[in-house]
Write an enzyme that holds these catalytic residues in place. Structure first.
Site: not given
Length: 444
Positions: A266, A327
């Site tokens: 994103c 992440k």
């Protein structure tokens, strides 16, 4: 309510599964037959905590189905969600070919009034293009069927997407007709029982909101990384600075953690797309250009630290890398900082041992074959440190938070830790007999 979700990637599958969990009858459509067959067997194409059980349970109950046939899914359908990829082009713009292709397919199969929802992240003006493609197909059919196009951007954090969808803090709907807005309110009613979470606006406003939100978060990250680099040169501990500014309610603690750069599907893509949109509109996005440049530079920080410590020629050196995903909570390696670090170490002649609790299979798919020749995919976090000259933390998985320093010391050739997420207390690391290098914490 009967829904059709086109695209079974990250956004489409989470959207379809969560709507079915709330009682809607959902059919997910994808042109990839293997993916559809696997979903029917309970094999998911992505890792996302909590998603597998929802998919399996609702498929078993018959409220969630999978097919390669849009025509089959379209029968008596009220709402179509477009959730296909919008990959960045060479110039940074969002590639809309898949979105518009789906729009044409929807136009060829709808039988009655329907709302067509852009769930994919798309630039301002995309709804107009979708509307034009649907209208063109209807005209070719000679069918006078009414429809509306709505923008309903997703705000899902990888690793927490199911909870974000089921318990959203806001639901953005861009609708230019009362009829479409009413249907969308009915659809999302189960998610707004304790308070009204729906924000209605014009379609273009909603399209812009998604890009502005992600770019704002990316800006906070890049700002904090820039401050960290300055702190390092001034002998300041950036972690104290972070706590100091985060205590200001106008700033807050979210997204101000220094590190080795943001990645994922994103932030990098959306910042690039908004930069391209701005330039196409004749506007110079000075701040967004800087956000992107700082992030690209930040991904090089860990590699530079290793080379500064061990020298330009790393031949004969081995480094243990903890974390590959961009992440924690996901196996997504798109734009991950680990990719930049691994390439830098290999180019300097080093060998690397890597370990990630979830992303190992994805890493084998995405890391080029020529690089894998010098990479050892370890069985666990400690075997990744066998004869290593240093441990490099890239992804802050919970499993890495309280390591066994004695075990690490017994395995490693040299006791050096590079902390790419400032996860460890430098004093504790030094007391355990290790040399510590963090981000913005080079205090001597």
């Amino acid at each position: 309510m009967k829904l059709t979700i086109i695209g079974t990637g990250y956004v489409g599958l989470v959207t379809g599964a969560c709507f079915s969990e709330m009682g809607s009858h959902v059919t997910c459509v994808d042109i990839d037959k293997e993916k559809i067959d696997n979903l029917k067997k309970g094999i998911l194409p992505i890792y996302e905590p909590g998603l597998e059980s929802i998919v399996l349970n609702n498929y078993k109950e018959g409220t969630l189905n999978f097919t390669t046939s849009l025509a089959q899914a379209a029968k008596d359908c009220n709402v179509f969600f477009i959730a296909v990829g919008t990959p960045p082009g060479q110039d940074g713009s969002a590639d809309l070919q898949y979105v518009l292709q789906v729009a044409r397919q929807i136009g060829s199969v709808i039988e009655d009034y329907a709302v067509i929802v852009d769930k994919s992240t798309v630039p301002v003006g995309t709804a107009d293009k979708v509307r034009a493609q649907v209208s063109k197909e209807l005209e070719a059919r000679g069918a006078a069927i009414e429809f509306d196009v709505v923008s309903n951007p997703e705000f899902l954090k990888e690793g927490a997407a199911v909870n974000d969808f089921l318990k959203p803090d806001r639901i953005i709907v861009g609708a230019d007709s009362h009829r479409a807005a009413k249907l969308m309110r009915r659809l999302y009613a189960p998610f707004s029982r304790n308070r009204d979470k729906m924000l209605f606006m014009n379609v273009k406003d909603a399209e812009m909101t998604k890009y502005a939100a992600n770019s704002m978060l990316a800006t906070k990250i890049s700002f904090m990384n820039e401050i960290a680099n300055l702190c390092e040169r001034l002998g300041v501990d950036v972690e104290n600075v972070r706590k100091g500014i985060g205590s200001d309610s106008r700033i807050g603690y979210s997204f101000i953690y220094p590190g080795c750069g943001y990645g994922g599907s994103c932030f990098p893509k959306d910042v690039k797309a908004l930069v391209k949109t701005a330039k196409d509109a004749g506007f110079v996005p000075t701040l967004l250009d800087a956000v992107e440049e700082r992030n690209n530079l930040q991904k090089q920080v860990l590699g530079n630290k290793v080379i500064n410590r061990f020298g330009q020629d790393l031949t004969g050196r081995t480094f243990g890398i903890w974390g590959l995903a961009f992440k924690p909570g996901t196996d997504d390696m798109r734009e991950a900082s680990s990719r930049v670090l691994i390439k830098a170490l290999l180019d300097a002649g080093a060998r690397v041992n890597v370990y990630d609790p979830v992303a190992m299979d994805q890493a084998r798919k995405e890391i080029p074959a020529q690089e894998q020749e010098k990479i050892c995919f370890a069985q666990d976090q400690y075997s990744a440190l066998d004869t290593a000259d240093a441990c490099i933390l890239v992804t802050e998985w919970k499993a890495f938070r309280q390591p066994d320093f004695k075990k690490m010391a017994s395995l490693m050739k040299e006791r050096v830790i590079f902390d790419g997420r400032n996860q460890y207390d430098p004093d504790e690391i030094k007391e355990a007999g290790f040399e510590y290098h963090g981000i913005g914490r080079e205090l001597g």
